[in-house]
Design an enzyme around this catalytic site. Structure first.
Site: not given
Ligand code: SAM
Length: 367
Positions: A168, A170, A192, A221, A293
């Site tokens: 969270g 962002k 998460r 997503g 990242c």
């Molecule tokens: N935006 C977040 C932040 O700033 O704190 C970090 C996001 S992290 C890089 C990527 C996230 O994508 C993870 O929390 C993971 O659970 C989620 N994720 C992975 N596959 C996904 C999917 N198919 N649909 C939605 N979220 C997904």
């Protein structure tokens, strides 16, 4: 004396070492001379920024400034703040620094504030304290991860989708704009998403977290297009990736561990599907920010290129790439950016400014 079970509990090839081998093989080619210094930085302690929480009553900014920090967003060279211009995907227009200084000021939300210690200063932040209403004064994160939120340029009354939102950081940065009419936050991981809820509760007052202005979901997503299309003014697609810094430093939960090989191999496809879903979810004229990242070309530029192509082929959606050079120009004192990237912009870790990696590419829907 108890004999250590070292040989049993430590794998012969720890994931961190596998990650380093992989990065040495791919990034030395991809980044050339930039790789040795990025490598040293990635293997050293990272630097944080403190995202200020406008919803908290405590004036933590003065305290942080007294400790030597500065808000890198407000305290930039305002003479050199050009506006974000469109860039043709076929004929990218790269502006020189001189050109950039001729353009009118860049539109950035005045409400997102993030403080950092000066270049080369690796002082750590103290944990944030709760105020009288139990809200925390700041959130610690990689300061470069604020850039995609700033560049998304959220404006008054916008509806915003954060497709991969947990934990969270962002989302909090987007909420600091205090301009969003409706925010939809999603993450496919239920655990998460719970963490994300707790973060929001620790930083944002309850009246801002009602069903009228916020929806929190745990959908895959990649399937978003089946739920909602042509809806949001702004979409953030901050995808799962090889999280290069984590992969080099932590063996726990490491995508380079042997039992996650399949997941690692599928990443570029998942990233592509997430970006396409985000593009579909945006309204015509709406803007989409893709971010990761990782330094990986395959997870960054390649994904964006394919998404632009497939959005046109599969959904008849035309997109333009928004030039983020003005943004990198504005923040060049704080971050090291990869020079001459053909598509998008990337913060590359450096010992004197050990932020990133963060890749970002902004798209605008033309149809
Ligand atoms: N935006 C977040 C932040 O700033 O704190 C970090 C996001 S992290 C890089 C990527 C996230 O994508 C993870 O929390 C993971 O659970 C989620 N994720 C992975 N596959 C996904 C999917 N198919 N649909 C939605 N979220 C997904």
């Amino acid at each position: 004396r108890v004999k250590e079970k070292w040989a049993v509990s430590h794998p012969k090839h720890p994931p961190t070492r596998l990650a380093l081998q992989h990065f040495d093989a791919t990034y030395a080619v991809q980044l050339g001379q930039l790789w040795p210094s990025a490598r040293v930085a990635l293997l050293s302690e990272r630097k944080y920024g403190a995202l200020l929480n406008n919803f908290s009553n405590d004036d933590v900014l003065a305290e942080l400034q007294a400790n030597g920090c500065r808000d890198f967003i407000s305290n930039t060279d305002t003479e050199a703040q050009p506006c974000l211009e469109q860039e043709s995907i076929d004929h990218p227009v790269k502006k020189s620094d001189d050109d950039a200084q001729q353009l009118p000021p860049l539109q950035l939300s005045p409400n997102i504030k993030c403080v950092v210690f000066p270049r080369g200063d690796i002082t750590r932040f103290k944990p944030a304290r709760p105020d009288a209403y139990r809200l925390l004064g700041y959130y610690l994160l990689d300061a470069a991860s604020v850039l995609p939120c700033l560049a998304l340029d959220v404006q008054e009354g916008h509806s915003v989708l954060d497709l991969c939102a947990a934990p969270g950081g962002k989302t909090l940065a987007l909420l600091q704009t205090q301009a969003i009419r409706f925010l939809c936050v999603n993450d496919s991981s239920v655990s998460r998403t719970l963490r994300l809820r707790k973060v929001l509760q620790s930083y944002v007052p309850k009246p801002f977290l009602t069903d009228q202005n916020l929806r929190i979901t745990s959908f895959d997503g990649t399937k978003w297009g089946e739920i909602e299309r042509n809806t949001f003014d702004r979409v953030l697609v901050d995808v799962p990736c090889t999280t290069d810094r984590h992969s080099l430093m932590e063996d726990d939960n490491n995508i380079f561990s042997k039992n996650r090989t399949g997941e690692k191999r599928r990443l570029p496809q998942v990233q592509l599907e997430l970006l396409l879903a985000g593009i579909e979810a945006a309204c015509p004229g709406g803007e989409i920010m893709y971010s990761t990242c990782t330094l990986s070309h395959i997870q960054n530029q390649s994904v964006v290129e394919q998404a632009i192509h497939l959005a046109r082929e599969m959904h008849g959606i035309d997109l333009e790439v928004v030039d983020l050079k003005p943004l990198t120009h504005m923040f060049r004192e704080t971050f090291h950016f990869t020079p001459e990237l053909p598509l998008g912009e990337m913060v590359i870790p450096h010992l004197a400014a050990n932020f990133g990696p963060i890749y970002m590419c902004k798209l605008r829907r033309l149809t």
